[in-house]
Design a protein around this motif. Structure first.
Motif, PDB file in Angstrom:
ATOM      1  N   ARG A 207     -42.360 -48.837  -3.360  1.00 52.74           N
ATOM      2  CA  ARG A 207     -41.409 -49.937  -3.499  1.00 52.74           C
ATOM      3  C   ARG A 207     -40.850 -50.304  -2.131  1.00 52.74           C
ATOM      4  O   ARG A 207     -40.483 -49.423  -1.353  1.00 52.74           O
ATOM      5  N   ARG A 217     -39.782 -59.296  -7.388  1.00 52.37           N
ATOM      6  CA  ARG A 217     -41.169 -59.595  -7.771  1.00 52.37           C
ATOM      7  C   ARG A 217     -41.927 -60.280  -6.644  1.00 52.37           C
ATOM      8  O   ARG A 217     -43.150 -60.199  -6.586  1.00 52.37           O
ATOM      9  N   ASN A 220     -42.225 -56.965  -4.157  1.00 53.48           N
ATOM     10  CA  ASN A 220     -42.865 -55.801  -4.794  1.00 53.48           C
ATOM     11  C   ASN A 220     -43.816 -56.212  -5.908  1.00 53.48           C
ATOM     12  O   ASN A 220     -43.897 -55.571  -6.958  1.00 53.48           O
ATOM     13  N   LEU A 223     -46.031 -53.872  -8.143  1.00 53.44           N
ATOM     14  CA  LEU A 223     -45.461 -53.017  -9.180  1.00 53.44           C
ATOM     15  C   LEU A 223     -45.381 -53.692 -10.545  1.00 53.44           C
ATOM     16  O   LEU A 223     -44.920 -53.084 -11.509  1.00 53.44           O
ATOM     17  N   TYR A 224     -45.855 -54.949 -10.636  1.00 52.75           N
ATOM     18  CA  TYR A 224     -45.702 -55.705 -11.870  1.00 52.75           C
ATOM     19  C   TYR A 224     -47.055 -56.200 -12.378  1.00 52.75           C
ATOM     20  O   TYR A 224     -47.894 -56.686 -11.605  1.00 52.75           O
ATOM     21  N   GLY A 230     -51.856 -52.471 -10.006  1.00 48.67           N
ATOM     22  CA  GLY A 230     -51.310 -51.313  -9.304  1.00 48.67           C
ATOM     23  C   GLY A 230     -52.368 -50.499  -8.589  1.00 48.67           C
ATOM     24  O   GLY A 230     -53.183 -51.034  -7.830  1.00 48.67           O
ATOM     25  N   ARG A 267     -40.807 -50.281 -12.761  1.00 47.68           N
ATOM     26  CA  ARG A 267     -42.163 -50.784 -12.503  1.00 47.68           C
ATOM     27  C   ARG A 267     -42.948 -50.863 -13.805  1.00 47.68           C
ATOM     28  O   ARG A 267     -42.664 -50.149 -14.777  1.00 47.68           O
ATOM     29  N   GLU A 268     -43.980 -51.702 -13.785  1.00 46.76           N
ATOM     30  CA  GLU A 268     -44.810 -51.890 -14.968  1.00 46.76           C
ATOM     31  C   GLU A 268     -46.203 -51.258 -14.810  1.00 46.76           C
ATOM     32  O   GLU A 268     -46.895 -51.048 -15.800  1.00 46.76           O
ATOM     33  N   ASP A 271     -48.087 -45.047 -12.090  1.00 48.92           N
ATOM     34  CA  ASP A 271     -47.975 -44.349 -10.809  1.00 48.92           C
ATOM     35  C   ASP A 271     -48.872 -43.104 -10.776  1.00 48.92           C
ATOM     36  O   ASP A 271     -48.851 -42.337  -9.817  1.00 48.92           O
TER      37      ASP A 271
END
Length: 426
Positions: A207, A217, A220, A223-224, A230, A267-268, A271
């Motif tokens: 991030r 958005r 970052n 992350l979406y 990702g 986040r969506e 990870d």
């Protein structure tokens, strides 16, 4: 390989890469190398530089600008970004004389370009590529290709209709160490390859700090889900290309598991991912990526029946004959009627720990292979034809990454699509 092959301060892409990969074994899997060699005399480096307009000047876009400036056959002729903060930073690198735009359509309308470079969020790649192709320009685009498999195919189709070059940023295909590794694998030095293990592990949230004049958005976007898959599209696509390359195939199916395991910050995208890609004959690529442990970093292990290649580390290893247990030796001796000393205190079992032999160097050099990509792209633009094989590799790697995302989301095996666009190039 000698140090001369990696003297990368003066010579061109053609000299550097072809010197490192000359000989049998690479032509089939890296046809762009031999194609570049054949075109070298017709497209000398002394010609006019290829004029590139860079769309997207964030961290990666600015790194591309620096590499373009190092190349001897390309130049940055315009820059573009919708976020003023990024554009200002890029101006400081590109120079005040380079035109700067807040809208890519205005940059295209201004003309004066031979090609565009796309370094925008993934979900914008297909639209920006189409705009460049419709304007009569060649396109170099960061990997992965697009946010959906459909859009990846559309980019291939649009380039074919326009009669222009579409090259995707998979720099390992221009990395002399990787090309030498491929050459030696094709020559049979590690036997039959049945498995590729690859990982990209980091220990940070991924991030970025959001400036007061931007949105989360916007900064970052990785992350979406709307903009990115990702780890799969930002990292895995590189190593899936390597797996396809060394196995000389595309997967037949993939299974996997993904989770937001550590960074629970809104986040969506996952990870932590773990996937198994299966290829014909039962061969496999096993891939993991996570964001909370960097011990093993970025690596690939090309595993054959007589050896292993670790191209990221620049090493090749031969298999070490297995140790024979003392009791096994005694049994064999009894059957043969022979005698030998058996150490009473010796181990009858031992763990099969990793082999730690130093292996052999595949060659190394202080350079950025991203710059070599642009020299290759420049030669292709001058010649008016793509370096063969590049786009197919990139397309299949992007499809593999997105198919892996689908397998994790659905919790079921996903088979390789049968309706992909055929890639014809070179």
């Amino acid at each position: 390989m000698t140090k001369d092959h990696f003297d990368l301060s003066r010579r061109s892409f053609l000299d550097r890469v072809l010197a490192a990969t000359a000989g049998a074994g690479v032509a089939a899997a890296a046809p762009w190398a031999s194609a570049a060699a054949q075109g070298a005399a017709a497209a000398p480096a002394a010609g006019p530089r290829v004029r590139l307009g860079v769309i997207g000047t964030g961290d990666r876009g600015r790194a591309l600008i620096r590499n373009i400036q190092k190349s001897r056959n390309c130049t940055v002729a315009a820059i573009c970004d919708t976020y003023a903060g990024n554009l200002d930073k890029a101006r400081a690198i590109a120079g005040a004389s380079v035109p700067a735009f807040a809208d890519h359509r205005a940059m295209l309308d201004a003309r004066g370009l031979d090609a565009i470079v796309i370094a925008t969020p993934l979900n914008l790649h297909a639209a920006h590529a189409k705009a460049g192709l419709d304007a009569g320009l060649h396109v170099w685009c960061e990997k992965a290709m697009a946010r959906t498999i459909k859009d990846c195919g559309a980019m291939v189709t649009d380039a074919r209709k326009a009669g222009k070059i579409l090259q995707i940023g998979h720099q390992r295909m221009f990395h002399p160490t990787y090309l030498n590794a491929l050459k030696r694998a094709k020559a049979g030095e590690i036997g039959t390859i049945t498995q590729v293990r690859a990982s990209w592990h980091r220990n940070n949230s991924w991030r970025r700090k959001v400036p007061a004049d931007a949105t989360d958005r916007q900064i970052n976007w990785r992350l979406y889900r709307e903009a990115s898959a990702g780890l799969m599209t930002e990292l895995a696509t590189h190593q899936l290309q390597v797996g396809n390359w060394f196995l000389d195939a595309v997967p037949t199916k993939v299974i996997g598991s993904g989770s937001i395991c550590f960074w629970k910050d809104g986040r969506e995208v996952y990870d932590h991912v773990a996937l198994v890609y299966e290829y014909s004959g039962g061969r496999k690529v096993i891939y993991t990526s996570l964001l909370n442990n960097a011990r093993y970093g970025c690596e690939e292990q090309i595993q054959g029946s007589t050896g292993t290649i670790e191209p990221e580390l620049g090493r090749i290893y031969q298999e070490v004959p297995p140790k024979q247990l003392a009791l096994q030796r005694m049994q064999q001796d009894i059957r043969k009627g022979s005698k030998r000393t058996v150490p009473i205190g010796g181990a009858t079992w031992f763990p099969e720990l990793p082999v730690t032999t130093p292996g052999e160097s595949l060659g190394w050099g202080e350079y950025d292979e991203t710059m070599l990509q642009f020299e290759g792209f420049g030669e292709a633009v001058r010649a008016g034809r793509p370096l063969p094989g590049l786009l197919a590799q990139a397309y299949h790697a992007s499809v593999a990454s997105l198919l892996g995302e689908a397998a994790m989301d659905k919790g079921e095996a996903m088979t390789w699509p049968t309706d992909l666009v055929a890639v014809r190039e070179g």
